[in-house]
Design an enzyme around this catalytic site. Structure first.
Site, PDB file in Angstrom:
ATOM      1  N   CYS A 141       5.169   4.855 -10.807  1.00  0.00           N
ATOM      2  CA  CYS A 141       5.905   6.070 -10.439  1.00  0.00           C
ATOM      3  C   CYS A 141       7.069   6.304 -11.398  1.00  0.00           C
ATOM      4  O   CYS A 141       8.140   5.699 -11.259  1.00  0.00           O
ATOM      5  CB  CYS A 141       6.402   5.953  -8.992  1.00  0.00           C
ATOM      6  N   CYS A 144      10.189   7.790  -9.795  1.00  0.00           N
ATOM      7  CA  CYS A 144      10.936   6.816  -8.987  1.00  0.00           C
ATOM      8  C   CYS A 144      11.689   5.828  -9.862  1.00  0.00           C
ATOM      9  O   CYS A 144      12.832   5.498  -9.604  1.00  0.00           O
ATOM     10  CB  CYS A 144       9.990   6.001  -8.100  1.00  0.00           C
ATOM     11  N   ASP A 145      11.049   5.325 -10.901  1.00  0.00           N
ATOM     12  CA  ASP A 145      11.590   4.163 -11.622  1.00  0.00           C
ATOM     13  C   ASP A 145      12.044   4.452 -13.049  1.00  0.00           C
ATOM     14  O   ASP A 145      12.650   3.586 -13.684  1.00  0.00           O
ATOM     15  CB  ASP A 145      10.538   3.039 -11.640  1.00  0.00           C
TER      16      ASP A 145
HETATM   17  C1  LIG Z   1       6.136   1.091  -6.834  1.00  0.00           C
HETATM   18  C2  LIG Z   1       6.547   2.368  -6.153  1.00  0.00           C
HETATM   19  C3  LIG Z   1       7.881   2.746  -6.170  1.00  0.00           C
HETATM   20  C4  LIG Z   1       8.265   3.917  -5.552  1.00  0.00           C
HETATM   21  N1  LIG Z   1       9.584   4.247  -5.574  1.00  0.00           N
HETATM   22  C5  LIG Z   1       9.990   5.378  -4.971  1.00  0.00           C
HETATM   23  C6  LIG Z   1      11.368   5.757  -4.969  1.00  0.00           C
HETATM   24  O1  LIG Z   1      12.223   5.064  -5.549  1.00  0.00           O
HETATM   25  N2  LIG Z   1      11.704   6.904  -4.340  1.00  0.00           N
HETATM   26  C7  LIG Z   1      10.787   7.714  -3.726  1.00  0.00           C
HETATM   27  O2  LIG Z   1      11.158   8.740  -3.164  1.00  0.00           O
HETATM   28  N3  LIG Z   1       9.473   7.405  -3.721  1.00  0.00           N
HETATM   29  C8  LIG Z   1       9.061   6.245  -4.312  1.00  0.00           C
HETATM   30  N4  LIG Z   1       7.725   5.928  -4.336  1.00  0.00           N
HETATM   31  C9  LIG Z   1       6.773   6.854  -3.691  1.00  0.00           C
HETATM   32  C10 LIG Z   1       6.842   6.661  -2.171  1.00  0.00           C
HETATM   33  O3  LIG Z   1       6.713   5.291  -1.893  1.00  0.00           O
HETATM   34  C11 LIG Z   1       5.753   7.461  -1.472  1.00  0.00           C
HETATM   35  O4  LIG Z   1       5.819   8.811  -1.858  1.00  0.00           O
HETATM   36  C12 LIG Z   1       5.915   7.361   0.040  1.00  0.00           C
HETATM   37  O5  LIG Z   1       5.939   6.019   0.456  1.00  0.00           O
HETATM   38  C13 LIG Z   1       4.791   8.084   0.764  1.00  0.00           C
HETATM   39  O6  LIG Z   1       5.002   7.906   2.123  1.00  0.00           O
HETATM   40  P1  LIG Z   1       3.837   8.050   3.192  1.00  0.00           P
HETATM   41  O7  LIG Z   1       4.473   7.752   4.504  1.00  0.00           O
HETATM   42  O8  LIG Z   1       3.117   9.304   3.015  1.00  0.00           O
HETATM   43  O9  LIG Z   1       2.768   6.922   2.824  1.00  0.00           O
HETATM   44  P2  LIG Z   1       2.863   5.373   2.465  1.00  0.00           P
HETATM   45  O10 LIG Z   1       4.231   4.918   2.159  1.00  0.00           O
HETATM   46  O11 LIG Z   1       1.790   5.185   1.457  1.00  0.00           O
HETATM   47  O12 LIG Z   1       2.411   4.675   3.818  1.00  0.00           O
HETATM   48  C14 LIG Z   1       1.106   4.785   4.283  1.00  0.00           C
HETATM   49  C15 LIG Z   1       0.995   3.964   5.545  1.00  0.00           C
HETATM   50  O13 LIG Z   1      -0.277   4.203   6.142  1.00  0.00           O
HETATM   51  C16 LIG Z   1      -0.833   2.974   6.563  1.00  0.00           C
HETATM   52  N5  LIG Z   1      -2.277   3.163   6.683  1.00  0.00           N
HETATM   53  C17 LIG Z   1      -3.180   3.528   5.743  1.00  0.00           C
HETATM   54  N6  LIG Z   1      -4.419   3.587   6.284  1.00  0.00           N
HETATM   55  C18 LIG Z   1      -4.278   3.276   7.594  1.00  0.00           C
HETATM   56  C19 LIG Z   1      -5.176   3.156   8.694  1.00  0.00           C
HETATM   57  N7  LIG Z   1      -6.481   3.401   8.557  1.00  0.00           N
HETATM   58  N8  LIG Z   1      -4.679   2.786   9.908  1.00  0.00           N
HETATM   59  C20 LIG Z   1      -3.341   2.569  10.077  1.00  0.00           C
HETATM   60  N9  LIG Z   1      -2.447   2.675   9.077  1.00  0.00           N
HETATM   61  C21 LIG Z   1      -2.910   3.024   7.860  1.00  0.00           C
HETATM   62  C22 LIG Z   1      -0.353   1.977   5.522  1.00  0.00           C
HETATM   63  O14 LIG Z   1      -0.428   0.652   6.008  1.00  0.00           O
HETATM   64  C23 LIG Z   1       1.080   2.457   5.331  1.00  0.00           C
HETATM   65  O15 LIG Z   1       1.904   1.905   6.324  1.00  0.00           O
HETATM   66  C24 LIG Z   1       7.299   4.749  -4.917  1.00  0.00           C
HETATM   67  C25 LIG Z   1       5.966   4.372  -4.894  1.00  0.00           C
HETATM   68  C26 LIG Z   1       5.586   3.190  -5.499  1.00  0.00           C
HETATM   69  C27 LIG Z   1       4.132   2.777  -5.451  1.00  0.00           C
END
Ligand SMILES: Cc1cc2nc3c(=O)[nH]c(=O)nc-3n(C[C@H](O)[C@H](O)[C@H](O)COP(=O)(O)OP(=O)(O)OC[C@H]3O[C@@H](n4cnc5c(N)ncnc54)[C@H](O)[C@@H]3O)c2cc1C
Length: 321
Positions: A141, A144-145
């Site tokens: 990302c 992000c980083d």
């Molecule tokens: C290395 C890295 C660094 C990042 N740094 C930043 C940052 O500094 N700032 C920022 O704003 N964004 C950052 N991001 C991006 C950010 O993490 C994502 O945009 C954000 O987490 C998305 O949130 P979400 O809730 O949609 O999904 P996610 O955080 O992807 O969470 C998905 C959830 O769904 C669950 N899940 C999936 N399938 C199932 C299922 N079948 N049953 C039950 N649960 C399920 C998973 O276990 C997880 O808990 C970063 C991403 C990465 C990879």
């Protein structure tokens, strides 16, 4: 299978910023949400050490701590957080219908509304040196980083629009950006290619792949290989960005919910409504554009409000109110 099937008002699938924000709003609206965490409790942010861009943390915060705080905030209003994976769903197509889900291939649960916040998974090259240095200079990302590599030399792997976009983003912050493109041309649109080629501190290397990411605890360099000549070369870098795409975690919804060709869920207009009544989608599972914690949290809020309004409309139809 247990014989008595539990029925709840709101099932939240996924425990990232979208899921927990949906839970905070749903719990405060008395929807008694149950969150299933999935295989990555806390979501993608638990894989990063420093989150600097989520409002409210002037000193920054590490990802796992931030996600524990979001969980506590959701639990404070009565959200039940359960460890478990939703392995199958059978959604109703009727307004007011009951949606069914299976937890860990064994337990059935029924819900009046479902909020999908299953996120997306960044694709990596999956070579050992890259995996070893994830969080130590290897990131998926740039937005992000990238900031952590201000005035430093970095490289980016990828050839699509996102890679080109992220390369230009990095070029604004970093000293130099080396872009590795596997083929002899980019997949990115002509406009994006043009942009990349016109930025002085981006160097594009075609037919080039990562041979090994160099460094013990942190990234110190990159050994590259030209896949036509087989010639290897090394550069000094401190950050390596992988921009080869994401896979939304939406396989279990295939055939029931509308999604695009890559699997991102399609929501209606500015809402989080899917094609089925009472089923809402938020966060990265439906957003291939922004993919940030704050935008995921924003749509998580929207999905809880959409669910609350949906239930209110069923309980008090407009003609009665
Ligand atoms: C290395 C890295 C660094 C990042 N740094 C930043 C940052 O500094 N700032 C920022 O704003 N964004 C950052 N991001 C991006 C950010 O993490 C994502 O945009 C954000 O987490 C998305 O949130 P979400 O809730 O949609 O999904 P996610 O955080 O992807 O969470 C998905 C959830 O769904 C669950 N899940 C999936 N399938 C199932 C299922 N079948 N049953 C039950 N649960 C399920 C998973 O276990 C997880 O808990 C970063 C991403 C990465 C990879």
């Amino acid at each position: 299978m247990s014989d008595k099937i539990e029925r709840i008002k709101t099932l939240i699938i996924g425990s990232g910023p979208a899921g927990y924000t949906a839970a905070i709003y749903a719990a405060r609206a008395d929807l008694k949400p149950v969150v299933y965490t999935g295989m990555e409790p806390g979501g993608q942010l638990t894989t990063t050490t420093e989150v600097d861009n989520f409002p409210g943390y002037p000193e920054g915060i590490d990802g796992p701590t931030m996600m524990m705080q979001l969980q506590s905030q959701a639990e404070r209003f009565g959200t039940e957080v359960r460890i478990g994976m939703i392995t199958a769903v059978e959604f109703s197509t009727e307004v007011g219908g009951i949606h069914k889900a299976t937890v860990d291939d064994s337990i059935q649960i029924e819900a009046e509304t479902v909020i999908i916040s299953t996120g997306a998974t960044a694709k990596y090259l999956n070579i050992p040196s890259e995996q070893k240095l994830r969080g130590g200079g290897v990131s998926a990302c740039a937005v992000c980083d990238g900031f952590f590599y201000k005035n430093q030399d970095v490289a980016i792997v990828g050839a699509g629009d996102t890679a080109a976009e992220e390369a230009s983003y990095l070029a604004n912050i970093c000293k130099s950006v080396t872009m590795l493109v596997r083929k002899d041309e980019m997949r990115a649109s002509k406009a994006m290619q043009h942009r990349v080629h016109n930025i002085k501190n981006i160097k594009v290397l075609y037919n080039t792949e990562v041979d090994e990411v160099l460094g013990g605890q942190v990234v110190e360099g990159l050994r590259m290989v030209n896949n036509v000549t087989g010639e290897k070369s090394e550069i000094d870098i401190t950050g390596l960005f992988i921009a080869i795409g994401h896979k939304p975690n939406t396989d279990i919804f295939k055939g029931q919910l509308d999604m695009d060709e890559t699997g991102y869920l399609i929501t209606k207009g500015k809402s989080t409504k899917t094609n089925l009544p009472g089923v809402f989608a938020c966060g990265d599972s439906q957003d291939k554009e922004y993919r940030q914690a704050i935008t995921a949290a924003g749509t998580g809020c929207m999905s809880a409000l959409d669910a609350e309004r949906y239930l209110a409309a069923i309980e008090t139809p407009a003609s009665v109110a």
